[in-house]
Design a protein around this motif. Sequence first.
Motif, PDB file in Angstrom:
ATOM      1  N   ASN A  19       3.829   7.335   3.548  1.00  0.00           N
ATOM      2  CA  ASN A  19       3.366   6.032   4.134  1.00  0.00           C
ATOM      3  C   ASN A  19       1.344   5.677   3.703  1.00  0.00           C
ATOM      4  O   ASN A  19       0.277   6.364   3.889  1.00  0.00           O
ATOM      5  N   TRP A  20       0.879   4.900   3.019  1.00  0.00           N
ATOM      6  CA  TRP A  20       0.448   5.173   1.603  1.00  0.00           C
ATOM      7  C   TRP A  20      -1.154   4.362   1.810  1.00  0.00           C
ATOM      8  O   TRP A  20      -1.865   4.743   1.624  1.00  0.00           O
ATOM      9  N   PHE A  21      -0.966   3.808   3.195  1.00  0.00           N
ATOM     10  CA  PHE A  21      -1.837   2.497   4.074  1.00  0.00           C
ATOM     11  C   PHE A  21      -2.785   4.314   4.631  1.00  0.00           C
ATOM     12  O   PHE A  21      -3.809   4.127   4.220  1.00  0.00           O
ATOM     13  N   SER A  49      -0.804  -0.902  -3.999  1.00  0.00           N
ATOM     14  CA  SER A  49      -1.498  -1.640  -2.929  1.00  0.00           C
ATOM     15  C   SER A  49      -1.892  -1.248  -1.532  1.00  0.00           C
ATOM     16  O   SER A  49      -2.897  -1.536  -1.098  1.00  0.00           O
ATOM     17  N   GLN A  50      -1.032  -0.621  -1.502  1.00  0.00           N
ATOM     18  CA  GLN A  50      -1.021  -0.164   0.485  1.00  0.00           C
ATOM     19  C   GLN A  50      -2.077   1.472   0.446  1.00  0.00           C
ATOM     20  O   GLN A  50      -2.933   0.858   1.532  1.00  0.00           O
ATOM     21  N   SER A  73       3.861   2.934  -2.637  1.00  0.00           N
ATOM     22  CA  SER A  73       2.892   1.208  -2.728  1.00  0.00           C
ATOM     23  C   SER A  73       1.502   1.706  -2.982  1.00  0.00           C
ATOM     24  O   SER A  73       0.256   1.473  -2.100  1.00  0.00           O
ATOM     25  N   GLN A  86      -5.233  -0.474   0.195  1.00  0.00           N
ATOM     26  CA  GLN A  86      -6.102  -1.242   0.333  1.00  0.00           C
ATOM     27  C   GLN A  86      -6.709   0.156   1.633  1.00  0.00           C
ATOM     28  O   GLN A  86      -7.439  -0.332   2.543  1.00  0.00           O
TER      29      GLN A  86
END
Length: 266
Positions: free
Chosen positions: A29-31, A63-64, A61, A67
């Motif tokens: 889970n890159w976020f 972008s994740q 990801s 963010q």
Amino acid sequence: MKNLISLMAMTVLVSGCASQLKKDCESTNWFQHGESVAMRGEWLSSDPKLLSCRKEEAEISESQADQGFKSGRIKYCTKENSYLVGKSGDPFVPQFCEGSDVKTLTSSHTKGIRDYCAKSNGFTAGASGKKYRNLCPTDLESGFMPEYKKGRLRYVEAQIKNAEDRRRELDYKMRLAVMEVASAQNKVHMLRSQQSSLEAQRIFANDSNNQALKDDINNRISAADSNVRQAEWKVNDAERAKNSIQAEMDKLSKEISDYRTEMAGL
């Protein structure tokens, strides 16, 4: 032939490790990961896991992660968090907080450090296993450190006991692993003897006019070749298992040695 088999085994092992890393990268889970990096006061651009995953060319990801990092950075740069960082005995990175009230954050962190460095917290801090970061102010350190060392001694003694218990388990596993390697090697030796015997029989069969005999010998040799290959793979598997046990034993020995050295100074 043996060297070729070993090379193939090593190739499969390296490929398997790389494949596992790629799976781990793509299931992350890159976020959350980006957020956790920021909450440690570290930059995403130098994060070891992200760099490894990029090198592996895994599908991640970006972008994740970015963010999540921005979200974590906002949380990191709060008065409440700077206090908690100090209360945990960790340094705070005010340069990480552009545009924030750095003076307030630093003051809050200092309060957290002073609470961490209270004499009453010394034993708990030492027993937690977290190493002292040399952050306590002089007026508190003299009371904190004796208690911290008592707690640290308790922790170190427990770690040594756990490591020695685990090493005893591994001693037994190593004996079994050595026997497994020897058994697998003996199986290869026996099968190779059968191969040699069949090769001798093939010479005799080729000199005869009995096609059925030739076919039978050739089929038996083919089966023997397959059996030898499988047996050699089992040798490699057994040796890898033994080496893995040895590596863990070596690591434990070093840990025990390091802890004993530290214990002598507590």
